[in-house]
Motif scaffolding. Sequence first.
Motif, short mmCIF file in Angstrom:
data_model
loop_
_atom_site.label_atom_id
_atom_site.label_comp_id
_atom_site.label_asym_id
_atom_site.label_seq_id
_atom_site.Cartn_x
_atom_site.Cartn_y
_atom_site.Cartn_z
N ARG A 202 3.34 67.91 17.49
CA ARG A 202 4.11 68.85 16.67
C ARG A 202 5.61 68.59 16.78
N ALA A 203 6.06 68.07 17.93
CA ALA A 203 7.49 67.85 18.15
C ALA A 203 7.87 66.37 18.04
N HIS A 208 6.84 62.47 11.07
CA HIS A 208 6.55 63.89 10.84
C HIS A 208 5.06 64.15 11.07
N PRO A 209 4.71 65.21 11.81
CA PRO A 209 3.28 65.49 12.05
C PRO A 209 2.49 65.74 10.78
N ILE A 224 -6.11 67.61 15.25
CA ILE A 224 -5.59 68.53 16.27
C ILE A 224 -4.13 68.19 16.50
N GLU A 225 -3.33 69.21 16.86
CA GLU A 225 -1.91 69.01 17.16
C GLU A 225 -1.64 69.32 18.62
N HIS A 226 -0.80 68.51 19.22
CA HIS A 226 -0.28 68.82 20.55
C HIS A 226 1.00 69.64 20.36
N PRO A 227 1.18 70.71 21.13
CA PRO A 227 2.26 71.66 20.83
C PRO A 227 3.68 71.21 21.17
N TRP A 228 3.86 70.27 22.13
CA TRP A 228 5.24 69.98 22.53
C TRP A 228 5.55 68.50 22.73
N ALA A 229 4.55 67.63 22.72
CA ALA A 229 4.78 66.21 23.00
C ALA A 229 5.57 65.53 21.89
#
Length: 262
Positions: A202-203, A208-209, A224-229
């Motif tokens: 996501r970051a 861009h995700p 699926i998305e990772h929230p901060w990586a």
Amino acid sequence: MSAWILLRGLTRESRHWADLPRHLRESGLEGEIVTEDLPGSGRHAHARSPLTIAETTDFVRRAILAQGYAPPFRIVALSLGAMVAVDWAQRFPGEIEGMVLINTSLGRHCGAIQRLRPGAWPAIARVLWYWRARARRRAEAAIHGLTCNRIDRRDADLDEWTAIYASAPPSRMNALRQLFAAARYRGPAAAPRCPILAIASRADALVHPACSVHLAAAWSAASIEHPWAGHDLAHDDPAWLARTIAAWVESVSAVTASRSGA
């Protein structure tokens, strides 16, 4: 039993996976973990990087087969490496039985400023400016700042990455050739005929995700998305990545078993 082929992205090589292969083994995945380098990187640093993804795929495929590995394969691939995985699965569908695509982008599913975010351009310029050995740590620092959100090991990372470069230096021209090949690649209109997991950070400051999200939606793939990586998810949170891949494999196996028993 299928081997897992791990493919990195632009100018990165097998050693940049760091702890991910160990985490994958500890997650319980079946099959050998095989890291392979793209032409122009790592053990193939002496080779000229092709100007197309198809030629890159052919190089990697020949290298894997020459080592005695036989299909079908499963692939975990990041960024440019994931474009190679998609092309491989499209052109040789019987050889790939599953793919995990991490922070990649296909021209068919997202625009140029999503594939290479404008905020990343100054950092890329710094990397190219500091490319040579005498300024290599500065180049690696720019890469780290652009692709990694985990900074607790930054100094150790820079030491390791600078040493990797010194032992097998990719050329600046090969970096530009890889960029050109990636920019030209649109990807297939139809999804490859194998299970696909698209993972986005996501970051991610580089890609861009939404690129992964749009790809997954177009192909009805798991996502699926990772929230901060950051872009280099394998660096930032390898344990999470390994667990996520293992859980996906288990879910795919369950669906396959259910269909077989129906």
